[in-house]
Motif scaffolding. Structure first.
Motif, PDB file in Angstrom:
ATOM      1  N   ILE A  90       0.849  -1.201   0.000  1.00  0.00           N
ATOM      2  CA  ILE A  90       0.000   0.000   0.000  1.00  0.00           C
ATOM      3  C   ILE A  90       0.880   1.245   0.000  1.00  0.00           C
ATOM      4  O   ILE A  90       0.644   2.206  -0.740  1.00  0.00           O
ATOM      5  CB  ILE A  90      -0.929  -0.011   1.230  1.00  0.00           C
ATOM      6  CG1 ILE A  90      -1.881  -1.202   1.144  1.00  0.00           C
ATOM      7  CG2 ILE A  90      -1.700   1.302   1.346  1.00  0.00           C
ATOM      8  CD1 ILE A  90      -2.590  -1.515   2.434  1.00  0.00           C
ATOM      9  N   PHE A  91       1.929   1.215   0.837  1.00  0.00           N
ATOM     10  CA  PHE A  91       2.834   2.359   0.886  1.00  0.00           C
ATOM     11  C   PHE A  91       3.694   2.443  -0.370  1.00  0.00           C
ATOM     12  O   PHE A  91       4.139   3.529  -0.750  1.00  0.00           O
ATOM     13  CB  PHE A  91       3.706   2.304   2.142  1.00  0.00           C
ATOM     14  CG  PHE A  91       2.982   2.690   3.390  1.00  0.00           C
ATOM     15  CD1 PHE A  91       2.580   3.997   3.610  1.00  0.00           C
ATOM     16  CD2 PHE A  91       2.667   1.738   4.346  1.00  0.00           C
ATOM     17  CE1 PHE A  91       1.900   4.362   4.748  1.00  0.00           C
ATOM     18  CE2 PHE A  91       1.975   2.081   5.498  1.00  0.00           C
ATOM     19  CZ  PHE A  91       1.587   3.402   5.700  1.00  0.00           C
ATOM     20  N   ILE A  94       1.514   4.356  -2.548  1.00  0.00           N
ATOM     21  CA  ILE A  94       1.414   5.741  -2.074  1.00  0.00           C
ATOM     22  C   ILE A  94       2.670   6.517  -2.446  1.00  0.00           C
ATOM     23  O   ILE A  94       2.593   7.656  -2.939  1.00  0.00           O
ATOM     24  CB  ILE A  94       1.181   5.775  -0.552  1.00  0.00           C
ATOM     25  CG1 ILE A  94      -0.218   5.240  -0.221  1.00  0.00           C
ATOM     26  CG2 ILE A  94       1.340   7.199  -0.018  1.00  0.00           C
ATOM     27  CD1 ILE A  94      -0.486   5.109   1.268  1.00  0.00           C
ATOM     28  N   LEU A  95       3.857   5.924  -2.237  1.00  0.00           N
ATOM     29  CA  LEU A  95       5.117   6.591  -2.583  1.00  0.00           C
ATOM     30  C   LEU A  95       5.204   6.841  -4.085  1.00  0.00           C
ATOM     31  O   LEU A  95       5.568   7.941  -4.522  1.00  0.00           O
ATOM     32  CB  LEU A  95       6.301   5.733  -2.118  1.00  0.00           C
ATOM     33  CG  LEU A  95       6.563   5.676  -0.616  1.00  0.00           C
ATOM     34  CD1 LEU A  95       7.650   4.641  -0.302  1.00  0.00           C
ATOM     35  CD2 LEU A  95       6.990   7.049  -0.088  1.00  0.00           C
ATOM     36  N   GLY A  97       2.723   6.955  -6.166  1.00  0.00           N
ATOM     37  CA  GLY A  97       1.692   7.920  -6.521  1.00  0.00           C
ATOM     38  C   GLY A  97       2.094   9.338  -6.183  1.00  0.00           C
ATOM     39  O   GLY A  97       1.821  10.278  -6.943  1.00  0.00           O
ATOM     40  N   ALA A  98       2.774   9.514  -5.030  1.00  0.00           N
ATOM     41  CA  ALA A  98       3.245  10.846  -4.640  1.00  0.00           C
ATOM     42  C   ALA A  98       4.277  11.365  -5.631  1.00  0.00           C
ATOM     43  O   ALA A  98       4.267  12.543  -6.012  1.00  0.00           O
ATOM     44  CB  ALA A  98       3.840  10.799  -3.235  1.00  0.00           C
ATOM     45  N   ALA A 259       7.877   0.333  -4.775  1.00  0.00           N
ATOM     46  CA  ALA A 259       7.502   1.645  -5.330  1.00  0.00           C
ATOM     47  C   ALA A 259       8.152   1.882  -6.678  1.00  0.00           C
ATOM     48  O   ALA A 259       7.541   2.470  -7.582  1.00  0.00           O
ATOM     49  CB  ALA A 259       7.888   2.761  -4.353  1.00  0.00           C
ATOM     50  N   TYR A 266       1.307   3.957 -12.994  1.00  0.00           N
ATOM     51  CA  TYR A 266       0.633   5.249 -13.083  1.00  0.00           C
ATOM     52  C   TYR A 266       0.923   5.986 -14.392  1.00  0.00           C
ATOM     53  O   TYR A 266       0.287   6.998 -14.683  1.00  0.00           O
ATOM     54  CB  TYR A 266       1.069   6.152 -11.925  1.00  0.00           C
ATOM     55  CG  TYR A 266       0.627   5.687 -10.560  1.00  0.00           C
ATOM     56  CD1 TYR A 266      -0.719   5.639 -10.222  1.00  0.00           C
ATOM     57  CD2 TYR A 266       1.547   5.318  -9.591  1.00  0.00           C
ATOM     58  CE1 TYR A 266      -1.129   5.233  -8.965  1.00  0.00           C
ATOM     59  CE2 TYR A 266       1.150   4.910  -8.333  1.00  0.00           C
ATOM     60  CZ  TYR A 266      -0.190   4.865  -8.025  1.00  0.00           C
ATOM     61  OH  TYR A 266      -0.590   4.467  -6.778  1.00  0.00           O
ATOM     62  N   VAL A 298      -4.648   6.606  -8.307  1.00  0.00           N
ATOM     63  CA  VAL A 298      -4.016   6.328  -7.007  1.00  0.00           C
ATOM     64  C   VAL A 298      -5.032   5.698  -6.063  1.00  0.00           C
ATOM     65  O   VAL A 298      -4.739   4.691  -5.388  1.00  0.00           O
ATOM     66  CB  VAL A 298      -3.435   7.623  -6.401  1.00  0.00           C
ATOM     67  CG1 VAL A 298      -2.983   7.373  -4.967  1.00  0.00           C
ATOM     68  CG2 VAL A 298      -2.264   8.125  -7.237  1.00  0.00           C
ATOM     69  N   ALA A 299      -6.227   6.270  -6.000  1.00  0.00           N
ATOM     70  CA  ALA A 299      -7.260   5.759  -5.092  1.00  0.00           C
ATOM     71  C   ALA A 299      -7.651   4.323  -5.444  1.00  0.00           C
ATOM     72  O   ALA A 299      -7.788   3.462  -4.550  1.00  0.00           O
ATOM     73  CB  ALA A 299      -8.489   6.671  -5.141  1.00  0.00           C
ATOM     74  N   ILE A 302      -4.728   1.792  -4.545  1.00  0.00           N
ATOM     75  CA  ILE A 302      -4.589   1.573  -3.102  1.00  0.00           C
ATOM     76  C   ILE A 302      -5.744   0.714  -2.585  1.00  0.00           C
ATOM     77  O   ILE A 302      -5.546  -0.193  -1.761  1.00  0.00           O
ATOM     78  CB  ILE A 302      -4.534   2.924  -2.361  1.00  0.00           C
ATOM     79  CG1 ILE A 302      -3.216   3.646  -2.702  1.00  0.00           C
ATOM     80  CG2 ILE A 302      -4.652   2.729  -0.854  1.00  0.00           C
ATOM     81  CD1 ILE A 302      -3.114   5.041  -2.119  1.00  0.00           C
TER      82      ILE A 302
END
Length: 574
Positions: A90-91, A94-95, A97-98, A259, A266, A298-299, A302
Motif C-alpha cells: 500500500i505504501f 502511495i510513494l 503515486g506521490a 515503489a 501510473y 491512485v485511489a 490503493i
C-alpha cells in the motif's frame, strides 16, 4: 608537381571548409528554440487549410488519463508486488503515486502555460531547451509507444481468446496463431493474427474522429472502473484484518523497491497534455484533467491493494493472476470472469489512448518540419491526422503480428522517465526568464548555463543513488549523492530569479521539479542494462537522422503562425 600539391591543398582546404560549414550549421540548428508567446499573443494557424476539432471537455480528459493509466495491470501488478512487500505494498503505491503527483504538477503547469497545440513533452522541450533535445525526447517516447502498443495488442488478443474459451464451443479449438501467438521462431518471431485486426479496428475508430474515439474510450473506461469498484466492494467483505500483520515483513527496502516497480502503473496521465489542441478549454481543463485522472488511479490502486492483501496471506498470492486466484480461493469464481472483462476493457483503453497520443506527436513534428510534411496533414472533414494515425497503426500491427514484443518489455519506460525528467527541467528553466523577451543578456546566459549545470548534477546524483541502491553498495555513497543533489537544488533556489507563470502554477519551484528529476533518474538506474544501451544507441541514431534531415527541414517558427480551430457544433453534440 607543384600543381598536384597545390590541387591537393585546395581539395583539403575545400573539404575542411565544408566540414566546418556543416558542423556550424548543425550546431546553430540544434540550438534553435521555439518562442513561447503569452496567452494573449497565442494565435492559431492553418495547416493545409484544416485543423483539429475542439471537442474534449474536462470529463473526457479525465477519462482519457484514467484510460491510459489503468490497464490489466491493476489486476496483476498489485498482487505480484505484494508477494515481496507484503501488505506494505500500500505504501509502495502511495510513494509511487506521490512521485507521479509531483511530475503531474510539472505537466499541469506547462499544459496551462503553453498555447493549445499538440506536442506535449516534445513541445515543452523545444521551447525550454533546443530543437535537438526535443527531437531526442520525441524519439525515446515514440519507441516506448510503438513497442508498448504492440505488446498491449498481443495481450488484448490473448485475453479476448481466453474469454471465448470460457464457452465450450471454443474451448481448446482456437489455434495459438490466432490470439495467443505461436511458439517463438529464431527467438523473436511469433505469429499473432488477432492483434493486428484489433489495431486496425481501433485505428479506423481514431481516424473517424476524436468524438467517436472519445465515446469508445469513455464507455470502456467507465466499464473498467465499475468492474474495479465492484471487485473492491465484493472483496471488502472477504477481508481478514489478521492478514495485514506483519505489515512490512521484508522491511522498508522491499516497500521502496515495490515503489520503483509500481511507479510505471501510473504512467499515462501525461497523455492528457497531448490532447491540448482538441480540448474545449485547455488552459483550465488540462491541469484538472491531468491531476484528476492521476488521483483517481491512485485511489483505485490503493483500494485494490487493501482488498487483495486482506483477503489472503501475502505469501499465498499467485504469480500470474493473483487477484483472480484470491477470489477463487474464496469461492467467488464469477468475479474472475468480471476481472477478465475488466482486463479487456483496460487494455482496450490503454491501447486506444496510446495510438491517439502517437499520432498527435507525429502531427507536431510534421508541422515543425522534423518529419516529412505528410505527417502534418489533417483530414478536411474528419479533422484528424489520418496519415499519422494510419502510420502508427501500421507500425504497431507489424510489430504485434510478427514479433513476440513481450521480450522487449525490459527496455520500455526509458521514454517515460526521460520525458518526465525533461518536463520537470522545463518548468525550472521557463521560470527563469519570459521567452517572449526580445534580448538575452550575457549575464542571463551565464546564469542559464549555471542553472542547467545544476539540473544535470541533480540528474547524475539520481542515477548514482540508483546504482548504489540497486547493487547494495555502501549507504555512505547514497548519502553523498543525496547531499550533492540537495546543494545543487539549493543553488537553483538561491542563485536564480523565478517568475510566477500565468495559469496553473507548480508549487515550490525549483524544489518539486528537482525531486522529480532525482527520483525519475533514480528509477532509470533500476531498469535493465539493455534499456541503458537502448537509450544511448537510439540517441546516437537520432542525432544522425537529425544531422542529415531534420536540421535542413525544421521550421521552429511554424507554430507561431495561425491555426484554424474547429469547435464542435450544437448538432454534433447530440
Amino acid at each position: 608537381m607543384w600543381n598536384e600539391k597545390s590541387g591537393s591543398r585546395d581539395y583539403q582546404s575545400s573539404s575542411s571548409s565544408i566540414s566546418r560549414s556543416f558542423f556550424s550549421h548543425f550546431c546553430s540548428s540544434a540550438l534553435r528554440t521555439k518562442a513561447l508567446p503569452s496567452p494573449s499573443e497565442a494565435s492559431v494557424r492553418a495547416v493545409n487549410g484544416d485543423g483539429l476539432i475542439r471537442r474534449l471537455g474536462l470529463f473526457d480528459l479525465i477519462l482519457l488519463g484514467v484510460g491510459a493509466s489503468i490497464g490489466a495491470g491493476i489486476f496483476v501488478v498489485t498482487g505480484t508486488v505484494a508477494r515481496d512487500a507484503g501488505p506494505g505494498v500500500i505504501f509502495s503505491f502511495i510513494l509511487a503515486g506521490a512521485s507521479c503527483f509531483l511530475n503531474a504538477l510539472c505537466y499541469a503547469e506547462l499544459a496551462s502555460r503553453f498555447p493549445a497545440v499538440v506536442g506535449g513533452a516534445y513541445l515543452y522541450t523545444y521551447t525550454a531547451f533546443n530543437e535537438l533535445t526535443a527531437f531526442l525526447v520525441f524519439a525515446q517516447l515514440m519507441i516506448d509507444y510503438h513497442i508498448g502498443a504492440a505488446s498491449i495488442a498481443r495481450s488484448l488478443a490473448s485475453y479476448a481468446v481466453a474469454i471465448l474459451e470460457l464457452f465450450p464451443l471454443f474451448k481448446d479449438n482456437i489455434p495459438n496463431w490466432i490470439g495467443h501467438g505461436t511458439e517463438d521462431f529464431l527467438g523473436a518471431i511469433s505469429i499473432n493474427v488477432l492483434a493486428p485486426i484489433i489495431l486496425a479496428l481501433l485505428t479506423i475508430v481514431l481516424c473517424r474522429g476524436v468524438g467517436e474515439s472519445s465515446v469508445l474510450n469513455s464507455v470502456m473506461t467507465i466499464t473498467k472502473v465499475v468492474i474495479v469498484l465492484f471487485v473492491i466492494l465484493v472483496g471488502a467483505f472477504e477481508v481478514d484484518v489478521s492478514n495485514w500483520s506483519p505489515f512490512a515483513p521484508n522491511g522498508f527496502k522491499a516497500v521502496l523497491t515495490g515503489a520503483t516497480v509500481v511507479f510505471f502503473a501510473y504512467v499515462g496521465f501525461d497523455a492528457v497534455a497531448n490532447s491540448a489542441e482538441e480540448s474545449k478549454r485547455p488552459q483550465r481543463d488540462l491541469p484538472l484533467g491531468i491531476m484528476g485522472s492521476l488521483l483517481i488511479c491512485v485511489a483505485l490502486y490503493i483500494a485494490v491493494c487493501l482488498v487483495i492483501t486482506g483477503m489472503v496471506p501475502y505469501l499465498s498470492l499467485g504469480e500470474e493472476a493473483p487477484l483472480v486466484e484470491a477470489f477463487i480461493s474464496k469461492g467467488l469464481k464469477y468475479v474472475s470472469v468480471l476481472i477478465s472483462i475488466g482486463a479487456v476493457a483496460g487494455l482496450t483503453t490503454t491501447l486506444l489512448v496510446g495510438l491517439y497520443v502517437q499520432s498527435r506527436l507525429y502531427l507536431g513534428l510534421g508541422r515543425d518540419g522534423l518529419l516529412p510534411s505528410i505527417f502534418a496533414r489533417v483530414h478536411p472533414v474528419r479533422h484528424t491526422p489520418v496519415q499519422s494515425q494510419v502510420w502508427v497503426g501500421i507500425v504497431a500491427s507489424v510489430l504485434a503480428g510478427l514479433f513476440n514484443v513481450h521480450v522487449l518489455s525490459h527496455i520500455l519506460s526509458v521514454g517515460s522517465l526521460t520525458g518526465y525528467s525533461v518536463v520537470a527541467a522545463c518548468v525550472v528553466t521557463l521560470r527563469w526568464k519570459d521567452k517572449t523577451a526580445s534580448e538575452v543578456s550575457k549575464n542571463w546566459t551565464s546564469n542559464w548555463r549555471e542553472g542547467v549545470l545544476c539540473l544535470i548534477i541533480i540528474a547524475c546524483c539520481g542515477f548514482a543513488a540508483g546504482i548504489v541502491y540497486r547493487y547494495s553498495y555502501s549507504f555512505i555513497f547514497l548519502v553523498v549523492a543525496v547531499i550533492v543533489a540537495t546543494f545543487a537544488a539549493g543553488s537553483l533556489y538561491i542563485r536564480q530569479v523565478y517568475v510566477d507563470p500565468p495559469g496553473f502554477s507548480c508549487p515550490w519551484v525549483p524544489i518539486v521539479p528537482a525531486i522529480c528529476i532525482f527520483f525519475n533518474i533514480f528509477l532509470f538506474a533500476q531498469l535493465h542494462y539493455e534499456a541503458w544501451v537502448r537509450f544511448v544507441v537510439l540517441s546516437i541514431l537520432m542525432v544522425g537522422i537529425y544531422a542529415f534531415y531534420g536540421q535542413y527541414h525544421a521550421n521552429p517558427a511554424s507554430s507561431n503562425e495561425t491555426i484554424i480551430y474547429h469547435r464542435v457544433t450544437a448538432e454534433e453534440t447530440h
